[in-house]
Design an enzyme around this catalytic site. Structure first.
Site, PDB file in Angstrom:
ATOM      1  N   GLY A  20      35.866  31.305  61.306  1.00  0.00           N
ATOM      2  CA  GLY A  20      34.692  32.091  61.687  1.00  0.00           C
ATOM      3  C   GLY A  20      34.954  33.574  61.894  1.00  0.00           C
ATOM      4  CG  ASN A  22      33.796  36.672  56.681  1.00  0.00           C
ATOM      5  OD1 ASN A  22      33.624  37.812  56.276  1.00  0.00           O
ATOM      6  ND2 ASN A  22      34.780  35.893  56.251  1.00  0.00           N
ATOM      7  CE  LYS A  73      26.877  14.726  47.048  1.00  0.00           C
ATOM      8  NZ  LYS A  73      26.214  14.165  45.869  1.00  0.00           N
ATOM      9  CG  MET A 100      35.671  24.840  53.899  1.00  0.00           C
ATOM     10  SD  MET A 100      36.029  26.207  52.761  1.00  0.00           S
ATOM     11  CE  MET A 100      37.197  25.409  51.674  1.00  0.00           C
ATOM     12  NE  ARG A 101      30.195  19.424  54.735  1.00  0.00           N
ATOM     13  CZ  ARG A 101      30.471  18.135  54.548  1.00  0.00           C
ATOM     14  NH1 ARG A 101      29.947  17.496  53.512  1.00  0.00           N
ATOM     15  NH2 ARG A 101      31.222  17.470  55.393  1.00  0.00           N
ATOM     16  CG  ASN A 117      29.645  31.817  49.539  1.00  0.00           C
ATOM     17  OD1 ASN A 117      30.087  31.501  50.652  1.00  0.00           O
ATOM     18  ND2 ASN A 117      30.357  31.665  48.438  1.00  0.00           N
ATOM     19  CG  HIS A 119      34.481  33.613  45.906  1.00  0.00           C
ATOM     20  ND1 HIS A 119      34.791  32.285  46.127  1.00  0.00           N
ATOM     21  CD2 HIS A 119      35.310  34.031  44.915  1.00  0.00           C
ATOM     22  CE1 HIS A 119      35.749  31.927  45.292  1.00  0.00           C
ATOM     23  NE2 HIS A 119      36.086  32.968  44.546  1.00  0.00           N
TER      24      HIS A 119
HETATM   25  C1  GRF Z   1      36.750  33.573  53.753  1.00  0.00           C
HETATM   26  O1  GRF Z   1      37.969  33.970  53.174  1.00  0.00           O
HETATM   27  C2  GRF Z   1      35.680  33.482  52.719  1.00  0.00           C
HETATM   28  O2  GRF Z   1      35.855  34.333  51.638  1.00  0.00           O
HETATM   29  C3  GRF Z   1      35.755  32.055  52.261  1.00  0.00           C
HETATM   30  O3  GRF Z   1      36.126  31.331  53.411  1.00  0.00           O
HETATM   31  C4  GRF Z   1      36.832  32.170  54.300  1.00  0.00           C
HETATM   32  C5  GRF Z   1      36.196  32.059  55.658  1.00  0.00           C
HETATM   33  O4  GRF Z   1      36.945  32.680  56.649  1.00  0.00           O
HETATM   34  N1  GRF Z   1      34.496  31.648  51.687  1.00  0.00           N
HETATM   35  P1  GRF Z   1      36.357  32.809  58.127  1.00  0.00           P
HETATM   36  O5  GRF Z   1      36.019  31.411  58.600  1.00  0.00           O
HETATM   37  O6  GRF Z   1      35.157  33.696  58.063  1.00  0.00           O
HETATM   38  O7  GRF Z   1      37.478  33.405  58.924  1.00  0.00           O
END
Ligand code: GRF
Length: 211
Positions: A20, A22, A73, A100-101, A117, A119
């Site tokens: 988490g 982000n 999913k 992660m889905r 999203n 990436h």
């Molecule tokens: C990030 O690297 C993002 O690009 C990917 O999953 C990771 C999530 O990291 N989709 P966090 O949980 O936000 O630390």
């Protein structure tokens, strides 16, 4: 009264599975006023996901919601539970932050053009898992991150913001991943603020900025 220059704050629901970081960066930007938004809920498909603790630290509703029996999913009853929770908290924008889905048409149709999203690669290069490792294995000289709208494909939706960094000599997967993550945090806030300010239009594949 809100005017054109004073749009309503976005109502963001964040979905995650892991650390988490982000989500925390978004919560912090909301708190500081850098992002015109309210995080109305944080939902995780793993009970022990650290993202839930981070959200609670900011006083945000944080809830584990099972997406069983599927593993990769969000579909069926689990998908409906997520849609119901997001709606009940008043979300109008869904932020995938390490969720992660694969999300499916049900969620996308419930929040049209409002599922985002991030990436850890410069799409369309290196979709899928462990993109930083893919970049190193491929011998790429530039890496980075992409914030995009989600469509039904895997990491294929219209691109809102990208940030690039060089791949250094003697780079390891861990060092590259860490430096990409440093770029992710401001990139996600920037993309969300563009949406919050009402300056984004989608034209086919292209995300166009209005003046
Ligand atoms: C990030 O690297 C993002 O690009 C990917 O999953 C990771 C999530 O990291 N989709 P966090 O949980 O936000 O630390």
């Amino acid at each position: 009264m809100n005017t054109h220059s004073d749009p309503e704050p976005l109502k963001i629901g964040i979905l995650g599975s892991g650390s988490g970081s982000n989500a925390e960066s978004i919560l912090s930007a909301v708190q500081s006023g850098a992002l015109n938004a309210e995080v109305v809920c944080v939902l995780a498909d793993r009970e022990e996901a650290v993202i839930l603790e981070r959200a609670r630290k900011y006083g945000v509703t944080a809830q584990f919601l099972s997406a069983a029996p599927f593993k990769t999913k969000l579909d069926g009853e689990g998908e409906q539970a997520y849609i119901d929770a997001l709606r009940s908290h008043g979300a109008n924008t869904v932020v995938l932050a390490g969720f992660m889905r694969m999300v499916k048409p049900g969620l996308l149709q419930a929040f049209p053009n409002r599922v985002l999203n991030i990436h850890p690669a410069l799409l369309p290069a290196f979709p899928g898992l462990k993109s930083w490792q893919q970049a190193i294995d491929y011998g790429a000289k530039v890496a980075g991150c992409t914030v995009h709208f989600v469509d039904e494909g895997m990491d294929t939706g219209p691109i809102i913001v990208q940030r690039a960094i060089p791949v250094l000599e003697n780079e390891t997967p861990d060092s590259l991943h860490a430096r990409i993550q440093e770029q992710e945090h401001p990139a996600y806030v920037e993309a969300l603020q563009l949406i919050a300010s009402g300056r984004i239009r989608i034209e086919g594949r292209r995300v166009v900025l209005a003046d």
